[in-house]
Design an enzyme around this catalytic site. Structure first.
Site, PDB file in Angstrom:
ATOM      1  N   LYS A   1       0.850  -1.186   0.000  1.00  0.00           N
ATOM      2  CA  LYS A   1       0.000   0.000   0.000  1.00  0.00           C
ATOM      3  C   LYS A   1       0.885   1.236   0.000  1.00  0.00           C
ATOM      4  O   LYS A   1       1.776   1.365   0.837  1.00  0.00           O
ATOM      5  CB  LYS A   1      -0.902  -0.012   1.235  1.00  0.00           C
ATOM      6  CG  LYS A   1      -1.420   1.337   1.702  1.00  0.00           C
ATOM      7  CD  LYS A   1      -2.155   1.209   3.023  1.00  0.00           C
ATOM      8  CE  LYS A   1      -2.326   2.561   3.710  1.00  0.00           C
ATOM      9  NZ  LYS A   1      -3.072   2.458   4.978  1.00  0.00           N
TER      10      LYS A   1
ATOM     11  N   TRP B   1      -9.587   0.240   0.960  1.00  0.00           N
ATOM     12  CA  TRP B   1     -10.716   0.823   1.699  1.00  0.00           C
ATOM     13  C   TRP B   1     -10.262   1.856   2.739  1.00  0.00           C
ATOM     14  O   TRP B   1     -10.921   2.066   3.746  1.00  0.00           O
ATOM     15  CB  TRP B   1     -11.566  -0.277   2.354  1.00  0.00           C
ATOM     16  CG  TRP B   1     -11.939  -1.349   1.386  1.00  0.00           C
ATOM     17  CD1 TRP B   1     -12.884  -1.277   0.404  1.00  0.00           C
ATOM     18  CD2 TRP B   1     -11.358  -2.662   1.269  1.00  0.00           C
ATOM     19  NE1 TRP B   1     -12.933  -2.452  -0.298  1.00  0.00           N
ATOM     20  CE2 TRP B   1     -12.005  -3.328   0.205  1.00  0.00           C
ATOM     21  CE3 TRP B   1     -10.356  -3.340   1.979  1.00  0.00           C
ATOM     22  CZ2 TRP B   1     -11.693  -4.622  -0.172  1.00  0.00           C
ATOM     23  CZ3 TRP B   1     -10.038  -4.637   1.587  1.00  0.00           C
ATOM     24  CH2 TRP B   1     -10.698  -5.261   0.530  1.00  0.00           C
ATOM     25  N   HIS B   2      -9.129   2.506   2.475  1.00  0.00           N
ATOM     26  CA  HIS B   2      -8.611   3.514   3.401  1.00  0.00           C
ATOM     27  C   HIS B   2      -8.729   4.909   2.814  1.00  0.00           C
ATOM     28  O   HIS B   2      -7.904   5.782   3.098  1.00  0.00           O
ATOM     29  CB  HIS B   2      -7.137   3.221   3.733  1.00  0.00           C
ATOM     30  CG  HIS B   2      -6.922   1.921   4.442  1.00  0.00           C
ATOM     31  ND1 HIS B   2      -5.661   1.396   4.671  1.00  0.00           N
ATOM     32  CD2 HIS B   2      -7.807   1.023   4.964  1.00  0.00           C
ATOM     33  CE1 HIS B   2      -5.767   0.242   5.311  1.00  0.00           C
ATOM     34  NE2 HIS B   2      -7.069  -0.009   5.492  1.00  0.00           N
ATOM     35  N   TYR B   3      -9.723   5.140   1.974  1.00  0.00           N
ATOM     36  CA  TYR B   3      -9.855   6.447   1.337  1.00  0.00           C
ATOM     37  C   TYR B   3     -10.197   7.510   2.380  1.00  0.00           C
ATOM     38  O   TYR B   3     -10.807   7.229   3.420  1.00  0.00           O
ATOM     39  CB  TYR B   3     -10.895   6.412   0.215  1.00  0.00           C
ATOM     40  CG  TYR B   3     -12.179   5.686   0.508  1.00  0.00           C
ATOM     41  CD1 TYR B   3     -13.263   6.350   1.055  1.00  0.00           C
ATOM     42  CD2 TYR B   3     -12.318   4.322   0.227  1.00  0.00           C
ATOM     43  CE1 TYR B   3     -14.456   5.696   1.307  1.00  0.00           C
ATOM     44  CE2 TYR B   3     -13.507   3.666   0.487  1.00  0.00           C
ATOM     45  CZ  TYR B   3     -14.570   4.353   1.037  1.00  0.00           C
ATOM     46  OH  TYR B   3     -15.741   3.697   1.301  1.00  0.00           O
TER      47      TYR B   3
END
Length: 591
Positions: free
Chosen positions: A411, A516-518
């Site tokens: 990431k 899913w870390h927006y």
């Protein structure tokens, strides 16, 4: 930019429903969850009620915030959640339900599913939570605190809150006492740990919730019996009679009214104030929740929901709002801007030996300054997709229905590529449009290249040899000995991955996915001030990840939950300070 989804989940999505329909976990017995006594369906709430605090969004921030505001020194609190309660969805209770929940995510605004599917304008599939507890009720359960430098800014022009680090640490601890556990690491996770160290992601740090350079085991929100704990559990700390939680309550707008100029006490004060919210229940009945004097509305609806609600309420770029026929309360051009998502890229394999089902437990953080890509891994049991069968000898038409897929992913921690969110229509039930513009900045693409190479190095380690295919082609190892190849699922790296930057960059673009870390859309210093108050308004704050310009560490859920507790305590202290000032002023007048 259209993107090819990573194979980990998306390759098998069309086949998950039928294959997993019979795989419902057995519900855990025992007493009802602690939050249950506060929860009611929105259809049973009054048409008009008054509260000291109205919290919109029962997720990672909203639950600890509401519990704290309804605790000692607080007031009467309403928490509004558009989804149902976790206990309604047995699959959420176990780690095995993680894949199933994401696979069955429903894009429809009318669905009862706890996860709502959407795709960004980049063409990357995504999921947002639609359940009390938010992302903490549907995620992989990994828990780790923010990088220490995160609290001190992310660039020369970036504004950050004046964090009280003693209160930050005590707020983390408050969450951790209830929700976190030390996982037992074995099987695939143990192999990944050894492979990270062999790939020189050092030192070995053991188990810790701190963000530290090297390889570590993080905490998990799954306890020793395998049961998930979520932010919803923190609601049990509220005082009885003070907290009201309405589920299936979809907030359509914040009520923002002009302030009487005579009451503004100076020209620099905002001209408008939030006085309540409008929400609708599942029967489409409209409800008004209004503030008592001195009360506040707090948006904790997440990176998509909070900027969307500001726009629907007339806080945003005036020209955009006018084009949709939304009356402008505050011309705030940065609402919905400065949106970021951390690109995820990885390599998935089908191991040659049986391995356990495991969610993320071990992570590798190669750099002390937080700029190198983070590495983590997981393994999932998924049904065999027919499209995989002809790809090689490992999977044949006689394969079992299920197969375990393992992945190692990286990431990019602080992407510079910046996107935006906007309303496609004034319908509050529609998911807003969002584009993250992955890899639009060359610096992000360069980080991905480095991170993907690190993933390849981990797979090339001797530790991983046991997972190589028992049948199939062989390649020359580093010491000149033939080594079997991995059974790769989906996109593969080029043979010259260690030297060909262009080919690896193409791999990054083709396989980009979300973790899913927006975050962003209501960034501190642009939309909210350092106390998370919406600039240009009174009695309105945003407390969630939409205020972040950089994601906090390997996973944001720990910091977002801490933030809810932290801001609850700060707001109670502010309320008491105002009361003391008002009491003092009244006494002076009496004298």
């Amino acid at each position: 930019m259209a993107a090819t989804p990573t194979p980990l989940l998306l390759l098998a999505l069309p086949f998950l429903f039928a294959a997993l329909a019979a795989a419902q976990p057995r519900p855990f017995g025992g007493a009802p969850p602690g939050y249950a006594r506060y929860v009611t369906d929105a259809t049973a709430t009054g048409v008009e009620e008054e509260y000291d605090y109205i919290v919109v969004g029962g997720g990672a921030a909203g639950c600890p915030l509401a519990a704290t505001l309804a605790g000692p020194g607080g007031g009467r609190v309403l928490l509004l959640e558009r989804g149902g309660a976790p206990a309604e969805f047995p699959a959420l209770a176990t780690a095995g339900g993680f894949v199933r929940t994401l696979a069955l995510a429903d894009p429809s605004p009318d669905s009862d599913a706890p996860a709502q599917a959407f795709s960004s304008e980049d063409g990357v599939p995504n999921v947002r939570a639609r359940v009390l507890g938010g992302g903490t009720a549907i995620n992989a359960g990994f828990y780790s605190r923010a990088h220490p430098g995160w609290f001190h800014g992310h660039g020369e022009d970036a504004e950050v809150p004046d964090w009280d680090m003693r209160l930050v640490n005590s707020s983390y601890e408050w969450v951790e006492q209830e929700l976190t556990f030390q996982p037992e690491v074995h099987g695939w996770q143990a192999a990944v740990r050894a492979a990270l160290l062999e790939a020189n992601v050092t030192p070995w740090n053991g188990f810790t919730v701190e963000h530290v350079t090297g390889t570590k085991i993080g905490a998990t929100t799954f306890d020793a019996s395998g049961r998930r704990h979520s932010a919803a559990d923190l609601l049990a700390f509220a005082r009885p009679g003070r907290l009201h939680v309405a589920v299936r309550a979809a907030v359509t707008r914040v009520i923002i009214n002009p302030i009487d100029p005579a009451a503004r006490r100076g020209r620099s004060r905002p001209a408008v104030a939030a006085v309540g919210v409008v929400y609708q229940d599942r029967l489409l009945q409209q409800h008004h929740a209004l503030l008592r004097p001195g009360g506040e509305v707090i948006l904790s609806a997440g990176t998509l929901g909070s900027p969307q609600l500001l726009l629907l309420s007339g806080v945003g770029p005036a020209s955009d709002l006018a084009s949709l026929g939304i009356p402008v309360s505050v011309d705030s051009p940065d609402v919905g801007k400065h949106m970021f998502d951390n690109p995820r890229n990885g390599i998935s394999i089908i191991p040659s030996v049986p391995i356990d089902h495991s969610l993320i437990q071990v992570v590798g953080i190669p750099s002390a300054n937080g700029t190198a890509s983070y590495l983590e891994a997981a393994s999932y049991i998924v049904p065999v997709s027919p499209m995989l069968r002809p790809a090689g000898p490992f999977i044949s038409p006689t394969s079992p229905l299920y197969v375990t897929m393992a992945t190692i992913m990286e990431k990019v921690p602080g992407p510079l590529s910046e996107g935006s969110l906007w309303l496609s229509s004034p319908n509050p039930m529609e998911t807003p449009s969002v584009r993250f513009d992955y890899f639009s900045r060359p610096e992000d693409l360069a980080q991905c290249v480095v991170g993907v190479r690190r993933v390849a190095q981990v797979l090339q380690s001797r530790t991983m040899d046991i997972f190589r295919s028992a049948a199939g082609t062989s390649s020359q190892g580093r010491r000149g000995r033939a080594r079997r190849d991995f059974r790769i699922v989906g996109a593969t790296l080029p043979l010259d991955w260690s030297t060909n930057n262009t080919a690896v960059a193409d791999f990054c673009r083709r396989t980009v996915a979300t973790l899913w870390h927006y975050h962003g859309g209501c960034v501190v210093g642009r939309v909210v001030d350092k106390d998370f108050r919406v600039m240009g308004t009174q009695s309105l704050r945003v407390v969630d990840g939409s205020t972040f310009s950089v994601t906090p560490g390997t996973n944001p859920q720990a910091t977002v939950m801490m933030m809810g507790r932290y801001m609850g305590l700060k707001m109670i202290a502010e309320r008491h300070s105002r009361r003391l000032v008002n009491t003092s002023s009244y006494s002076e007048l009496q004298e």
